[in-house]
Design a protein around this motif. Structure first.
Motif, PDB file in Angstrom:
ATOM      1  N   MET A  22       0.837  -1.206   0.000  1.00  0.00           N
ATOM      2  CA  MET A  22       0.000   0.000   0.000  1.00  0.00           C
ATOM      3  C   MET A  22       0.869   1.253   0.000  1.00  0.00           C
ATOM      4  SD  MET A  22      -3.065  -0.671  -0.389  1.00  0.00           S
ATOM      5  CE  MET A  22      -3.461   1.058  -0.241  1.00  0.00           C
ATOM      6  N   ARG A  23       1.874   1.244   0.836  1.00  0.00           N
ATOM      7  CA  ARG A  23       2.738   2.423   0.947  1.00  0.00           C
ATOM      8  C   ARG A  23       3.498   2.671  -0.352  1.00  0.00           C
ATOM      9  NH1 ARG A  23       6.754   4.229   5.716  1.00  0.00           N
ATOM     10  NH2 ARG A  23       6.822   6.375   5.064  1.00  0.00           N
ATOM     11  N   ALA A  24       3.797   1.596  -1.079  1.00  0.00           N
ATOM     12  CA  ALA A  24       4.507   1.713  -2.348  1.00  0.00           C
ATOM     13  C   ALA A  24       3.564   2.038  -3.502  1.00  0.00           C
ATOM     14  CB  ALA A  24       5.256   0.416  -2.640  1.00  0.00           C
ATOM     15  N   GLY A  25       2.285   2.226  -3.194  1.00  0.00           N
ATOM     16  CA  GLY A  25       1.323   2.601  -4.229  1.00  0.00           C
ATOM     17  C   GLY A  25       0.744   1.424  -4.978  1.00  0.00           C
ATOM     18  N   GLY A  26       0.734   0.241  -4.344  1.00  0.00           N
ATOM     19  CA  GLY A  26       0.200  -0.962  -4.979  1.00  0.00           C
ATOM     20  C   GLY A  26      -1.215  -0.755  -5.479  1.00  0.00           C
ATOM     21  N   ASN A  27      -1.522  -1.344  -6.643  1.00  0.00           N
ATOM     22  CA  ASN A  27      -2.853  -1.116  -7.202  1.00  0.00           C
ATOM     23  C   ASN A  27      -3.889  -2.012  -6.528  1.00  0.00           C
ATOM     24  OD1 ASN A  27      -3.217  -3.601  -8.644  1.00  0.00           O
ATOM     25  ND2 ASN A  27      -1.924  -2.828 -10.295  1.00  0.00           N
ATOM     26  N   LYS A  28      -5.093  -1.503  -6.466  1.00  0.00           N
ATOM     27  CA  LYS A  28      -6.179  -2.164  -5.736  1.00  0.00           C
ATOM     28  C   LYS A  28      -6.491  -3.553  -6.271  1.00  0.00           C
ATOM     29  CE  LYS A  28     -10.800  -1.331  -3.870  1.00  0.00           C
ATOM     30  NZ  LYS A  28     -10.690  -2.442  -2.998  1.00  0.00           N
ATOM     31  N   PRO A  29      -6.621  -3.772  -7.579  1.00  0.00           N
ATOM     32  CA  PRO A  29      -6.934  -5.130  -8.044  1.00  0.00           C
ATOM     33  C   PRO A  29      -5.888  -6.168  -7.617  1.00  0.00           C
ATOM     34  CG  PRO A  29      -7.306  -3.553  -9.806  1.00  0.00           C
ATOM     35  CD  PRO A  29      -6.645  -2.805  -8.677  1.00  0.00           C
ATOM     36  N   ARG A  30      -4.622  -5.807  -7.669  1.00  0.00           N
ATOM     37  CA  ARG A  30      -3.571  -6.736  -7.252  1.00  0.00           C
ATOM     38  C   ARG A  30      -3.685  -7.045  -5.765  1.00  0.00           C
ATOM     39  NH1 ARG A  30       1.786  -4.505  -8.656  1.00  0.00           N
ATOM     40  NH2 ARG A  30       1.342  -5.373 -10.698  1.00  0.00           N
ATOM     41  N   LEU A  31      -3.903  -6.022  -4.961  1.00  0.00           N
ATOM     42  CA  LEU A  31      -4.021  -6.232  -3.518  1.00  0.00           C
ATOM     43  C   LEU A  31      -5.284  -7.009  -3.171  1.00  0.00           C
ATOM     44  CD1 LEU A  31      -2.736  -2.783  -2.306  1.00  0.00           C
ATOM     45  CD2 LEU A  31      -1.604  -4.975  -2.034  1.00  0.00           C
ATOM     46  N   ASP A  32      -6.379  -6.707  -3.872  1.00  0.00           N
ATOM     47  CA  ASP A  32      -7.615  -7.458  -3.634  1.00  0.00           C
ATOM     48  C   ASP A  32      -7.426  -8.937  -3.968  1.00  0.00           C
ATOM     49  OD1 ASP A  32      -8.987  -5.249  -2.696  1.00  0.00           O
ATOM     50  OD2 ASP A  32      -9.965  -4.816  -4.608  1.00  0.00           O
ATOM     51  N   ASP A  33      -6.731  -9.223  -5.081  1.00  0.00           N
ATOM     52  CA  ASP A  33      -6.455 -10.616  -5.447  1.00  0.00           C
ATOM     53  C   ASP A  33      -5.592 -11.298  -4.384  1.00  0.00           C
ATOM     54  OD1 ASP A  33      -7.917 -10.477  -7.772  1.00  0.00           O
ATOM     55  OD2 ASP A  33      -6.169 -10.257  -9.089  1.00  0.00           O
ATOM     56  N   ALA A  34      -4.566 -10.595  -3.922  1.00  0.00           N
ATOM     57  CA  ALA A  34      -3.686 -11.167  -2.896  1.00  0.00           C
ATOM     58  C   ALA A  34      -4.462 -11.423  -1.614  1.00  0.00           C
ATOM     59  CB  ALA A  34      -2.509 -10.236  -2.641  1.00  0.00           C
ATOM     60  N   LEU A  35      -5.306 -10.478  -1.219  1.00  0.00           N
ATOM     61  CA  LEU A  35      -6.092 -10.650  -0.002  1.00  0.00           C
ATOM     62  C   LEU A  35      -7.079 -11.811  -0.149  1.00  0.00           C
ATOM     63  CD1 LEU A  35      -6.775  -9.813   2.836  1.00  0.00           C
ATOM     64  CD2 LEU A  35      -8.304  -8.064   1.894  1.00  0.00           C
ATOM     65  N   ARG A  36      -7.707 -11.913  -1.304  1.00  0.00           N
ATOM     66  CA  ARG A  36      -8.622 -13.025  -1.558  1.00  0.00           C
ATOM     67  C   ARG A  36      -7.890 -14.362  -1.369  1.00  0.00           C
ATOM     68  NH1 ARG A  36      -8.868 -15.816  -5.601  1.00  0.00           N
ATOM     69  NH2 ARG A  36      -7.917 -14.338  -7.035  1.00  0.00           N
ATOM     70  N   LEU A  37      -6.683 -14.454  -1.915  1.00  0.00           N
ATOM     71  CA  LEU A  37      -5.901 -15.676  -1.793  1.00  0.00           C
ATOM     72  C   LEU A  37      -5.493 -15.948  -0.339  1.00  0.00           C
ATOM     73  CD1 LEU A  37      -4.587 -18.054  -3.199  1.00  0.00           C
ATOM     74  CD2 LEU A  37      -2.593 -16.614  -3.642  1.00  0.00           C
ATOM     75  N   ILE A  38      -5.081 -14.910   0.368  1.00  0.00           N
ATOM     76  CA  ILE A  38      -4.720 -15.057   1.781  1.00  0.00           C
ATOM     77  C   ILE A  38      -5.920 -15.568   2.574  1.00  0.00           C
ATOM     78  CG2 ILE A  38      -4.107 -13.778   3.878  1.00  0.00           C
ATOM     79  CD1 ILE A  38      -2.501 -11.858   1.928  1.00  0.00           C
ATOM     80  N   LEU A  39      -7.069 -14.944   2.355  1.00  0.00           N
ATOM     81  CA  LEU A  39      -8.271 -15.309   3.116  1.00  0.00           C
ATOM     82  C   LEU A  39      -8.805 -16.687   2.735  1.00  0.00           C
ATOM     83  CD1 LEU A  39     -10.087 -11.859   3.134  1.00  0.00           C
ATOM     84  CD2 LEU A  39      -8.887 -12.955   5.056  1.00  0.00           C
ATOM     85  N   SER A  40      -8.456 -17.165   1.550  1.00  0.00           N
ATOM     86  CA  SER A  40      -8.929 -18.503   1.128  1.00  0.00           C
ATOM     87  C   SER A  40      -8.397 -19.582   2.059  1.00  0.00           C
ATOM     88  CB  SER A  40      -8.532 -18.786  -0.319  1.00  0.00           C
ATOM     89  OG  SER A  40      -7.147 -19.033  -0.430  1.00  0.00           O
TER      90      SER A  40
END
Length: 192
Positions: free
Chosen positions: A171-189
């Motif tokens: 987030m601090r590095a300006g990560g884009n929302k779709p990439r972070l949402d995908d990563a979070l989805r995978l983490i939460l899976s």
């Protein structure tokens, strides 16, 4: 007879926290702190003891506030939803311009903890608090059925603790929302 204190200690601490959080410990000067808090040098030293003591008090205040916030989030609703809300809140808060400076604990994990055992201990305690809170919430979810995974709750919590700073840094590095949402989805899976 000593003069009565003419400033709000909690407010001065909060203002100092903002400077340390934004600039980091090393880059924060005494002048920065005096300007931000409105204190005289004698008041700052008389109340807090010095730059390091003021930093430690501000950092501890930040840590306690974040622990309270985490507890409130993780204790609402189903456990699965609470964990997702916790991580989505990290992403949403990091997007807000006033919080673009990241998590103060993660910042100090990088700035001071590698060479300051006292800060390293505080940062490690923060990671342990997150792990313990997530472990409890995952167990709650396994009991109420909202977390279907039968993996060990502590192991899942440790995985999530590793994900926590990763999301913060992205987030601090300006990560884009779709990439972070995908990563979070995978983490939460891992909870399913």
């Amino acid at each position: 007879m000593a003069r009565p204190q003419e400033f709000d200690t909690a407010e001065a601490l909060h203002k100092a926290m903002g400077v340390f959080w934004r600039k980091g410990y090393e880059a924060t000067s005494l002048v920065d702190l005096l300007e931000a808090t409105g204190l005289s040098k004698s008041s700052l030293y008389g109340t807090f003891g010095g730059k390091r003591e003021l930093f430690l008090a501000a950092f501890d205040s930040y840590r306690e506030e974040r622990t309270r916030d985490m507890g409130q989030i993780l204790n609402q609703g189903s456990a699965r939803e609470a964990i997702e809300t916790f991580f989505r809140t990290i992403i949403d808060v990091a997007r807000a311009s006033e919080f673009s400076r990241g998590c103060m604990s993660i910042n100090q994990a990088v700035e001071l903890a590698p060479h300051d055992p006292e800060i390293q201990g505080r940062v490690e305690e923060d990671f342990q608090r997150i792990e313990d809170a997530l472990t409890y919430t995952i167990k709650r979810g396994q009991a109420d059925g909202s977390v279907r995974s039968n993996k060990d709750a502590r192991e899942l919590a440790r995985l999530f603790v590793v994900a926590f700073p990763g999301l913060q840094v992205m987030m601090r590095a300006g990560g884009n929302k779709p990439r972070l949402d995908d990563a979070l989805r995978l983490i939460l899976s891992n909870l399913d």
